[in-house]
Design a protein around this motif. Structure first.
Motif, PDB file in Angstrom:
ATOM      1  N   GLY A 260     -15.690  89.423   2.858  1.00 31.21           N
ATOM      2  CA  GLY A 260     -15.005  90.332   3.054  1.00 31.21           C
ATOM      3  C   GLY A 260     -15.072  90.237   5.286  1.00 31.21           C
ATOM      4  N   ASP A 261     -14.565  91.672   5.735  1.00 28.37           N
ATOM      5  CA  ASP A 261     -15.209  91.892   6.602  1.00 28.37           C
ATOM      6  C   ASP A 261     -16.628  92.964   7.473  1.00 28.37           C
ATOM      7  N   PHE A 262     -17.810  91.755   7.758  1.00 29.10           N
ATOM      8  CA  PHE A 262     -18.742  92.208   8.040  1.00 29.10           C
ATOM      9  C   PHE A 262     -19.047  92.990   9.952  1.00 29.10           C
ATOM     10  N   ASN A 263     -17.850  92.450  10.160  1.00 33.87           N
ATOM     11  CA  ASN A 263     -18.165  93.634  11.775  1.00 33.87           C
ATOM     12  C   ASN A 263     -18.918  92.753  12.617  1.00 33.87           C
ATOM     13  N   VAL A 264     -19.545  91.903  11.679  1.00 40.70           N
ATOM     14  CA  VAL A 264     -20.696  90.903  13.005  1.00 40.70           C
ATOM     15  C   VAL A 264     -20.879  89.536  12.657  1.00 40.70           C
ATOM     16  N   ILE A 265     -21.363  88.600  13.749  1.00 43.65           N
ATOM     17  CA  ILE A 265     -21.235  87.466  14.242  1.00 43.65           C
ATOM     18  C   ILE A 265     -23.278  86.404  13.426  1.00 43.65           C
ATOM     19  N   TRP A 266     -22.871  85.422  13.277  1.00 41.29           N
ATOM     20  CA  TRP A 266     -23.770  85.194  12.484  1.00 41.29           C
ATOM     21  C   TRP A 266     -25.285  84.551  13.899  1.00 41.29           C
TER      22      TRP A 266
ATOM     23  N   LEU B 179     -17.190  93.221  -2.385  1.00 48.57           N
ATOM     24  CA  LEU B 179     -15.578  92.916  -1.519  1.00 48.57           C
ATOM     25  C   LEU B 179     -16.364  93.973  -0.311  1.00 48.57           C
ATOM     26  N   VAL B 180     -16.701  93.860   0.960  1.00 46.04           N
ATOM     27  CA  VAL B 180     -17.462  94.073   2.193  1.00 46.04           C
ATOM     28  C   VAL B 180     -16.089  94.470   3.431  1.00 46.04           C
ATOM     29  N   TYR B 181     -15.972  95.243   4.083  1.00 45.34           N
ATOM     30  CA  TYR B 181     -15.752  96.263   5.140  1.00 45.34           C
ATOM     31  C   TYR B 181     -16.493  96.681   5.216  1.00 45.34           C
TER      32      TYR B 181
ATOM     33  N   LEU C 289     -17.121  97.601  -2.599  1.00 45.12           N
ATOM     34  CA  LEU C 289     -16.813  97.906  -3.682  1.00 45.12           C
ATOM     35  C   LEU C 289     -16.975  96.831  -4.447  1.00 45.12           C
ATOM     36  N   THR C 290     -17.733  96.897  -5.074  1.00 43.45           N
ATOM     37  CA  THR C 290     -18.491  95.895  -6.150  1.00 43.45           C
ATOM     38  C   THR C 290     -18.272  96.330  -7.618  1.00 43.45           C
ATOM     39  N   LEU C 291     -17.358  95.243  -8.190  1.00 42.44           N
ATOM     40  CA  LEU C 291     -17.080  95.165 -10.164  1.00 42.44           C
ATOM     41  C   LEU C 291     -18.116  93.735 -10.882  1.00 42.44           C
ATOM     42  N   ARG C 292     -17.261  93.872 -11.862  1.00 42.25           N
ATOM     43  CA  ARG C 292     -17.856  93.361 -12.924  1.00 42.25           C
ATOM     44  C   ARG C 292     -16.897  92.275 -13.406  1.00 42.25           C
ATOM     45  N   LEU C 293     -16.756  91.117 -13.281  1.00 40.09           N
ATOM     46  CA  LEU C 293     -15.653  90.898 -14.157  1.00 40.09           C
ATOM     47  C   LEU C 293     -15.754  89.910 -14.664  1.00 40.09           C
ATOM     48  N   THR C 294     -15.009  90.302 -15.944  1.00 36.92           N
ATOM     49  CA  THR C 294     -15.447  88.798 -17.042  1.00 36.92           C
ATOM     50  C   THR C 294     -14.241  88.610 -18.129  1.00 36.92           C
ATOM     51  N   HIS C 295     -14.426  87.098 -17.869  1.00 37.22           N
ATOM     52  CA  HIS C 295     -13.435  86.761 -18.380  1.00 37.22           C
ATOM     53  C   HIS C 295     -13.112  86.824 -19.892  1.00 37.22           C
ATOM     54  N   THR C 296     -11.734  87.483 -20.327  1.00 33.58           N
ATOM     55  CA  THR C 296     -11.466  87.542 -21.763  1.00 33.58           C
ATOM     56  C   THR C 296     -11.777  86.395 -22.638  1.00 33.58           C
ATOM     57  N   GLU C 297     -11.699  85.228 -22.133  1.00 32.11           N
ATOM     58  CA  GLU C 297     -11.757  83.562 -23.003  1.00 32.11           C
ATOM     59  C   GLU C 297     -13.081  82.784 -22.377  1.00 32.11           C
ATOM     60  N   THR C 298     -13.366  82.820 -22.183  1.00 24.48           N
ATOM     61  CA  THR C 298     -14.843  81.415 -21.696  1.00 24.48           C
ATOM     62  C   THR C 298     -15.698  82.480 -21.470  1.00 24.48           C
ATOM     63  N   HIS C 299     -15.863  84.027 -21.118  1.00 28.06           N
ATOM     64  CA  HIS C 299     -16.759  85.226 -21.248  1.00 28.06           C
ATOM     65  C   HIS C 299     -17.791  84.829 -19.760  1.00 28.06           C
TER      66      HIS C 299
END
Length: 444
Positions: A133-139, A101-103, A84-94
């Motif tokens: 998030g949870d990538f269900n794989v190790i590095w 978020l990865v599952y 789930l990918t969101l754009r968050l814009t701060h209302t004061e600092t912009h």
């Protein structure tokens, strides 16, 4: 900025959400990412009301929820099964932030869809981007304890995606393992499946961003706590030689291999080159040999607890040997931790075996507080407290110290000073000492 990302997948979901609400009261999160909550929508809305964040966003598969504070304007960019990918814009600092978020799916083939989505987003990403998030794989293999051998194909897919997207692991504090299968003995498996990545713009905008792995209460995954003081600049740690390195059997070999120079120059230049070369080699060798001691202890403590519980339930000789092996490993790192704190505290009078890391830690913090400069007086006599002004004044002071100013070469005034020493005595006083005189002085 405080936030949390957590896979709460567990039969004990009620306990997990109660813990989440308690943590929010303590930290006042700007956003919360919840993966696989296993709750009906009307129950999730009730939790949202108790959490108190203004906005809630959920993806179509009901696997990923995001709770966002009202200080952000939220735009849903991608609503996919695995992220789930969101754009968050701060209302004061912009200030704008892209939050993914990865599952991820457990199957390698199904995860290809996730990698392709990240490739597409990274191609034109120019703003701060946080992927967690949870990538269900190790590095790599160090991020797994127990179970079947690591699938290198899965690891390569994961690494190729992250590197191609120009994302960097944000690191962590606490145990390296974020997931436990809840079993013991030969069936016990620990992995690092959950992590946070960021692009270059994110690290520039939030230079003090830290990730902490909390305890696995209420889920088989640990929550990832993100904290950031936007005013805190990122400080590059200086090189520190650790005394316990010398006790390792390969230490001298590393020094011998890197204490050489393949060019001719001034002896001081060669010496400086050797020191720099050896410093880099020792840093790499230490990371490969010891790793992060404090993170290693946190990880081993989890493994020891599992083996202790198993030995209490089934006190067989095999369980006892497994417990003793991990205990011995943890004791070794405890000794390294103690020696590290003793060196930082600058206290050499403690006997070996007197383990008291809290005392050493207090000594180090006390010394740091005493050495910290909160204000200084500049050349004009004014007191300054801002860090950047203190730094500028320090540079100016030492530049003046090491900059030669023009001085007059007129020494005519010396001709008016009467001579108090006869000329022959003066010559003997000004004469250079002979080799024999130097030898007698040194040997005497």
């Amino acid at each position: 900025m405080d936030a949390i990302i957590w896979n709460v997948r567990s039969v004990n979901t009620m306990q997990a959400f109660e813990r989440l609400i308690t943590m929010h009261r303590k930290h006042h999160f700007e956003f919360i990412g919840i993966l696989e909550p296993m709750q009906q929508s009307h129950k999730m809305e009730r939790y949202r009301a108790r959490i108190g964040l203004a906005q809630a966003v959920v993806n179509v598969s009901n696997k990923i929820w995001a709770f966002i504070d009202e200080i952000f304007e939220v735009t849903i960019l991608y609503n996919m099964t695995q992220h789930l990918t969101l754009r968050l814009t701060h209302t004061e600092t912009h200030v704008e932030l892209i939050l993914t978020l990865v599952y991820a799916k457990c199957d390698r083939i199904e995860r290809i869809e996730l990698w392709d989505s990240l490739y597409a987003m990274a191609s034109d990403m120019t703003v701060p981007w946080l992927v967690g998030g949870d990538f269900n794989v190790i590095w790599d293999e160090e991020e797994k304890f127990g179970g079947l051998p690591v699938s290198l194909i899965e690891v390569d897919d994961f690494r190729h995606c992250i590197n191609t997207c120009n994302l960097t692991d944000l690191g962590f504090k606490g145990s390296i393992f974020t997931w436990w299968n809840g079993r013991s003995e030969e069936d016990c498996i620990f992995k690092r499946l959950d992590r946070c990545f960021g692009n270059h713009e994110l690290q520039q905008t939030f230079p003090g961003l830290e990730v902490t792995h909390l305890s696995k209460i209420g889920s088989d995954h640990c929550p990832m706590l993100l904290k950031c003081d936007i005013e805190t600049p990122l400080i590059k740690k200086s090189f520190r030689f650790l005394n316990f390195w010398t006790k390792h059997e390969t230490f001298k070999d590393v020094v011998k291999e890197n204490w050489n120079a393949d060019f001719s120059a001034n002896h001081f230049c060669i010496f400086n080159y050797k020191l720099k070369k050896l410093k880099k080699a020792l840093s790499t060798w230490s990371r490969a040999t010891y790793g992060d001691i404090f993170q290693k202890i946190a990880s081993l403590e989890e493994v020891v607890l599992v083996h202790e519980r198993q030995f209490e339930v089934n006190p067989t000789q095999m369980n006892k040997q497994r417990l003793q092996q991990v205990q011995a490993e943890m004791i070794k790192y405890f000794a390294l931790e103690e020696e590290s704190w003793r060196q930082k505290a600058g206290m050499l009078w403690f006997k070996d075996g007197d383990r008291n890391t809290k005392f050493f830690h207090a000594q180090v913090n006390g010394r740091r507080k005493r050495l910290k400069l909160s204000k200084i007086q500049n050349s004009l006599g004014n007191w300054i407290e801002e860090d950047h002004l203190i730094a500028e004044e320090a540079l100016k002071f030492y530049k003046d110290q090491f900059t030669e100013s023009e001085v007059t070469n007129a020494f005519d005034i010396l001709n008016h000073i009467p001579s108090m020493v006869e000329s022959d005595k003066h010559e003997r006083l000004m004469a250079l000492p002979s080799n024999e005189e130097v030898k007698r002085a040194v040997w005497g």
